[in-house]
Design a protein around this motif. Structure first.
Motif, PDB file in Angstrom:
ATOM      1  N   ARG A 144      10.151  19.105  80.539  1.00 36.87           N
ATOM      2  CA  ARG A 144       9.658  20.401  80.489  1.00 36.87           C
ATOM      3  C   ARG A 144       8.314  20.655  80.248  1.00 36.87           C
ATOM      4  O   ARG A 144       8.001  20.116  79.123  1.00 36.87           O
ATOM      5  CB  ARG A 144      10.880  21.165  79.554  1.00 36.87           C
ATOM      6  CG  ARG A 144      12.051  21.475  80.397  1.00 36.87           C
ATOM      7  CD  ARG A 144      13.200  22.176  79.399  1.00 36.87           C
ATOM      8  NE  ARG A 144      14.229  22.519  79.964  1.00 36.87           N
ATOM      9  CZ  ARG A 144      15.185  23.044  79.418  1.00 36.87           C
ATOM     10  NH1 ARG A 144      15.120  23.529  78.295  1.00 36.87           N
ATOM     11  NH2 ARG A 144      16.449  23.272  79.926  1.00 36.87           N
ATOM     12  N   ILE A 145       7.582  21.358  80.875  1.00 39.31           N
ATOM     13  CA  ILE A 145       6.208  21.606  80.288  1.00 39.31           C
ATOM     14  C   ILE A 145       6.368  22.625  79.350  1.00 39.31           C
ATOM     15  O   ILE A 145       6.955  23.828  79.544  1.00 39.31           O
ATOM     16  CB  ILE A 145       5.495  21.971  81.533  1.00 39.31           C
ATOM     17  CG1 ILE A 145       5.275  20.982  82.580  1.00 39.31           C
ATOM     18  CG2 ILE A 145       3.860  22.489  81.139  1.00 39.31           C
ATOM     19  CD1 ILE A 145       4.457  21.374  83.811  1.00 39.31           C
ATOM     20  N   GLU A 146       5.857  22.557  77.944  1.00 38.17           N
ATOM     21  CA  GLU A 146       5.771  23.206  76.957  1.00 38.17           C
ATOM     22  C   GLU A 146       4.569  24.325  77.078  1.00 38.17           C
ATOM     23  O   GLU A 146       3.490  23.881  77.238  1.00 38.17           O
ATOM     24  CB  GLU A 146       5.996  22.678  75.636  1.00 38.17           C
ATOM     25  CG  GLU A 146       5.878  23.648  74.401  1.00 38.17           C
ATOM     26  CD  GLU A 146       6.268  23.169  73.282  1.00 38.17           C
ATOM     27  OE1 GLU A 146       6.332  21.803  72.980  1.00 38.17           O
ATOM     28  OE2 GLU A 146       6.461  24.065  72.138  1.00 38.17           O
ATOM     29  N   VAL A 147       4.745  25.568  77.102  1.00 35.60           N
ATOM     30  CA  VAL A 147       4.017  26.783  76.913  1.00 35.60           C
ATOM     31  C   VAL A 147       3.544  27.235  75.828  1.00 35.60           C
ATOM     32  O   VAL A 147       4.686  27.769  75.202  1.00 35.60           O
ATOM     33  CB  VAL A 147       4.299  27.595  78.295  1.00 35.60           C
ATOM     34  CG1 VAL A 147       3.126  28.750  78.532  1.00 35.60           C
ATOM     35  CG2 VAL A 147       4.551  26.857  79.698  1.00 35.60           C
ATOM     36  N   ASP A 148       2.515  27.385  75.418  1.00 37.79           N
ATOM     37  CA  ASP A 148       2.181  28.276  74.015  1.00 37.79           C
ATOM     38  C   ASP A 148       2.235  29.631  74.617  1.00 37.79           C
ATOM     39  O   ASP A 148       1.103  30.375  74.980  1.00 37.79           O
ATOM     40  CB  ASP A 148       0.944  27.810  73.486  1.00 37.79           C
ATOM     41  CG  ASP A 148       0.632  28.437  72.182  1.00 37.79           C
ATOM     42  OD1 ASP A 148       1.306  29.302  71.833  1.00 37.79           O
ATOM     43  OD2 ASP A 148      -0.481  28.275  71.448  1.00 37.79           O
ATOM     44  N   THR A 149       3.186  30.452  74.023  1.00 40.20           N
ATOM     45  CA  THR A 149       3.254  31.902  74.538  1.00 40.20           C
ATOM     46  C   THR A 149       2.920  32.689  73.404  1.00 40.20           C
ATOM     47  O   THR A 149       3.035  33.907  73.382  1.00 40.20           O
ATOM     48  CB  THR A 149       4.658  32.222  74.932  1.00 40.20           C
ATOM     49  OG1 THR A 149       5.508  32.102  73.835  1.00 40.20           O
ATOM     50  CG2 THR A 149       4.913  31.596  76.146  1.00 40.20           C
ATOM     51  N   GLY A 150       2.170  32.350  72.464  1.00 38.08           N
ATOM     52  CA  GLY A 150       1.656  33.197  71.294  1.00 38.08           C
ATOM     53  C   GLY A 150       1.741  32.521  69.933  1.00 38.08           C
ATOM     54  O   GLY A 150       1.263  33.099  68.896  1.00 38.08           O
ATOM     55  N   TYR A 151       2.626  31.496  69.730  1.00 39.10           N
ATOM     56  CA  TYR A 151       2.870  30.829  68.309  1.00 39.10           C
ATOM     57  C   TYR A 151       1.814  30.136  67.885  1.00 39.10           C
ATOM     58  O   TYR A 151       1.640  29.995  66.753  1.00 39.10           O
ATOM     59  CB  TYR A 151       4.220  30.137  68.395  1.00 39.10           C
ATOM     60  CG  TYR A 151       4.479  29.753  67.141  1.00 39.10           C
ATOM     61  CD1 TYR A 151       4.598  30.334  65.982  1.00 39.10           C
ATOM     62  CD2 TYR A 151       5.475  28.282  66.854  1.00 39.10           C
ATOM     63  CE1 TYR A 151       4.978  30.110  64.568  1.00 39.10           C
ATOM     64  CE2 TYR A 151       5.795  28.038  65.566  1.00 39.10           C
ATOM     65  CZ  TYR A 151       5.537  28.796  64.509  1.00 39.10           C
ATOM     66  OH  TYR A 151       6.051  28.420  63.315  1.00 39.10           O
ATOM     67  N   GLY A 152       1.048  29.588  68.793  1.00 36.75           N
ATOM     68  CA  GLY A 152      -0.222  28.620  68.302  1.00 36.75           C
ATOM     69  C   GLY A 152       0.209  27.342  67.789  1.00 36.75           C
ATOM     70  O   GLY A 152      -0.415  26.620  66.871  1.00 36.75           O
ATOM     71  N   ARG A 153       1.298  26.721  68.469  1.00 31.55           N
ATOM     72  CA  ARG A 153       1.544  25.346  67.919  1.00 31.55           C
ATOM     73  C   ARG A 153       1.154  24.529  69.325  1.00 31.55           C
ATOM     74  O   ARG A 153       0.289  24.551  69.728  1.00 31.55           O
ATOM     75  CB  ARG A 153       3.229  25.410  67.554  1.00 31.55           C
ATOM     76  CG  ARG A 153       3.743  24.147  66.771  1.00 31.55           C
ATOM     77  CD  ARG A 153       5.098  24.333  65.971  1.00 31.55           C
ATOM     78  NE  ARG A 153       5.813  24.307  67.114  1.00 31.55           N
ATOM     79  CZ  ARG A 153       7.342  24.332  66.493  1.00 31.55           C
ATOM     80  NH1 ARG A 153       7.804  24.492  65.401  1.00 31.55           N
ATOM     81  NH2 ARG A 153       8.378  24.287  67.679  1.00 31.55           N
ATOM     82  N   CYS A 154       2.476  23.718  69.814  1.00 29.28           N
ATOM     83  CA  CYS A 154       2.148  23.047  70.796  1.00 29.28           C
ATOM     84  C   CYS A 154       2.248  23.761  72.059  1.00 29.28           C
ATOM     85  O   CYS A 154       2.551  24.935  72.231  1.00 29.28           O
ATOM     86  CB  CYS A 154       3.171  21.879  71.122  1.00 29.28           C
ATOM     87  SG  CYS A 154       3.418  20.812  69.809  1.00 29.28           S
ATOM     88  N   GLY A 155       1.761  23.117  73.271  1.00 29.75           N
ATOM     89  CA  GLY A 155       1.954  23.961  74.474  1.00 29.75           C
ATOM     90  C   GLY A 155       0.819  24.304  75.360  1.00 29.75           C
ATOM     91  O   GLY A 155      -0.402  24.290  74.684  1.00 29.75           O
ATOM     92  N   VAL A 156       0.835  24.154  76.843  1.00 28.59           N
ATOM     93  CA  VAL A 156      -0.432  24.190  77.508  1.00 28.59           C
ATOM     94  C   VAL A 156      -0.728  25.954  77.434  1.00 28.59           C
ATOM     95  O   VAL A 156       0.149  26.478  77.014  1.00 28.59           O
ATOM     96  CB  VAL A 156       0.031  23.998  78.914  1.00 28.59           C
ATOM     97  CG1 VAL A 156       0.088  22.505  79.259  1.00 28.59           C
ATOM     98  CG2 VAL A 156       1.072  24.824  79.689  1.00 28.59           C
TER      99      VAL A 156
END
Ligand SMILES: Cc1ncc(COP(=O)(O)O)c(C=O)c1O
Length: 375
Positions: A144-156
């Motif tokens: 699963r591709i992790e997406v950073d939706t605003g938390y500012g941790r991991c993710g594209v």
């Protein structure tokens, strides 16, 4: 023999929780069941699959209850947690963490031989490592591709980065693109409200999933999580899976954010007043070793003392908890207190056992099977 006797003395059955040796974690079974069913019915109502985050509880007995209530599988943060649950026959696991290093990749592939496994990734490097190990093991690992939706941790960071990584996953042997996921940790401190933060998390992830599909990438799974988002789940369109963790116990943090009230908190720490050095101070036998040093979002203390709202658990050392008492309050040495923690998750990692309580009586003891599995 001596050790066995001590363990039996410490793990008494049939007594009241306030008769236990302290400090001790207690779990109220009826509240646990209530929280599990409440989340399961919210997910059912929204037509969304549930994959609870088991890092909160680390307990096989709780995982089994979550699955019996309709969860598809579990989420974990650590491979070690996944290994424990798989050993206990739990066959569907998401490791929601970027795994780095030969040893982890080998362990992941060994796990994939035992269970249906998904793993989060946000970099080509991690995907390449998993792919090489998967080929060596002859397994296919779902990513699963992790997406950073605003938390500012991991993710594209956006849809184009997600598409670039999706292309890598599709190109690499031994990997299968399963979908996208995000973690809405921003719902905890959302200045414009939990509902807005939850909506924007879901919208951003759904946008990325749509862009991937338009780009020709099969993206069946769109997974978000966080207990505070749960109240808004019915409005979060386009997601396929929800991964809440803390809901299962709840805690002072969640009650403040609206997941039930303090009365719904299933996990408590029982402690004893062991010193009364001054009129305005009581010291209990529980500090950071049993409550953890996670104060979460609360500046006004380290937990709520049940039945004593005016007593403030004002500071902790490792083995001492200091309660500031208002005038007129005078607990004697030996008084038992029950504490609802600010944040439940870190506490389980500190305890070997949880006393299971129903109708005011200790009915069972559950081992915290996945505690200490930090790698
Ligand atoms: C990746 C991920 N998913 C889900 C959760 C569950 O969140 P909560 O404990 O707010 O329900 C967490 C918690 O840290 C997480 O890190």
């Amino acid at each position: 023999m001596y050790i066995v006797q001590v363990a039996m003395l410490q793990r008494r059955i049939g007594c009241a929780p306030d008769e236990l040796d302290t400090p001790c974690l207690t779990l109220e079974l009826s509240l646990l069941e209530h929280n599990i069913e409440r989340m399961a019915s919210l997910a059912r109502g929204a037509g969304v699959a549930l994959r609870p985050h088991a890092k909160t509880h680390k307990l096989v007995e709780v995982a089994e209850r979550q699955l019996a209530a309709g969860s598809d599988g579990l989420t974990v943060a650590k491979l070690g947690e996944a290994e424990v649950f798989a050993e206990h026959g739990i066959g569907n696991l998401l490791v929601a963490y970027p795994l780095w290093g030969e040893q982890k990749w080998r362990r992941l592939c060994a796990l994939a031989e035992q269970a249906e496994v998904r793993v989060a990734a946000d970099s080509a490097q991690v995907c390449e490592g998993i792919s090489a190990a998967a080929q060596a093991h002859g397994v296919v690992v779902a990513v699963r591709i992790e997406v950073d939706t605003g938390y500012g941790r991991c993710g594209v960071q956006d849809a184009s980065e997600a598409a670039a990584l999706a292309a890598v996953v599709e190109r690499l042997p031994g990997l299968r693109l399963a979908g996208v996921m995000s973690f809405a940790g921003q719902t905890y401190g959302a200045p414009d409200g939990v509902g807005n933060a939850a909506r924007s998390d879901a919208e951003r992830l759904v946008e990325v999933a749509s862009a991937l599909r338009e780009g020709g990438f099969d993206t069946p799974e769109v997974s978000i999580g966080s207990t505070p988002s749960a109240a808004h789940i019915a409005k979060l369109k386009g997601i396929t899976e929800f991964r809440p963790g803390t809901y299962v116990f709840s805690d002072r943090d969640q009650a403040a954010l609206g997941w039930g009230t303090l009365d719904d908190c299933a996990l408590r720490l029982t402690a004893t007043v062991v010193s009364r050095p001054t009129r305005d101070r009581a010291v209990i036998d529980a500090g950071t070793k049993s409550l953890s040093s996670d104060r979460a979002t609360h500046a006004d203390g380290w937990g709520t003392i049940v039945g004593h709202p005016s007593w403030a658990l004002s500071w902790l050392n490792e083995e001492h908890g200091v309660i500031a008492l208002p005038p007129g309050e005078d607990p004697s040495i030996g008084t038992i207190v029950e504490i609802i923690p600010n944040h439940a998750c870190g506490m389980l990692n500190l305890h070997d056992w949880v006393a299971v309580v129903r109708d005011g009586e200790v009915r069972d003891w559950w081992p915290v099977a996945a505690r200490g599995r930090v790698s």
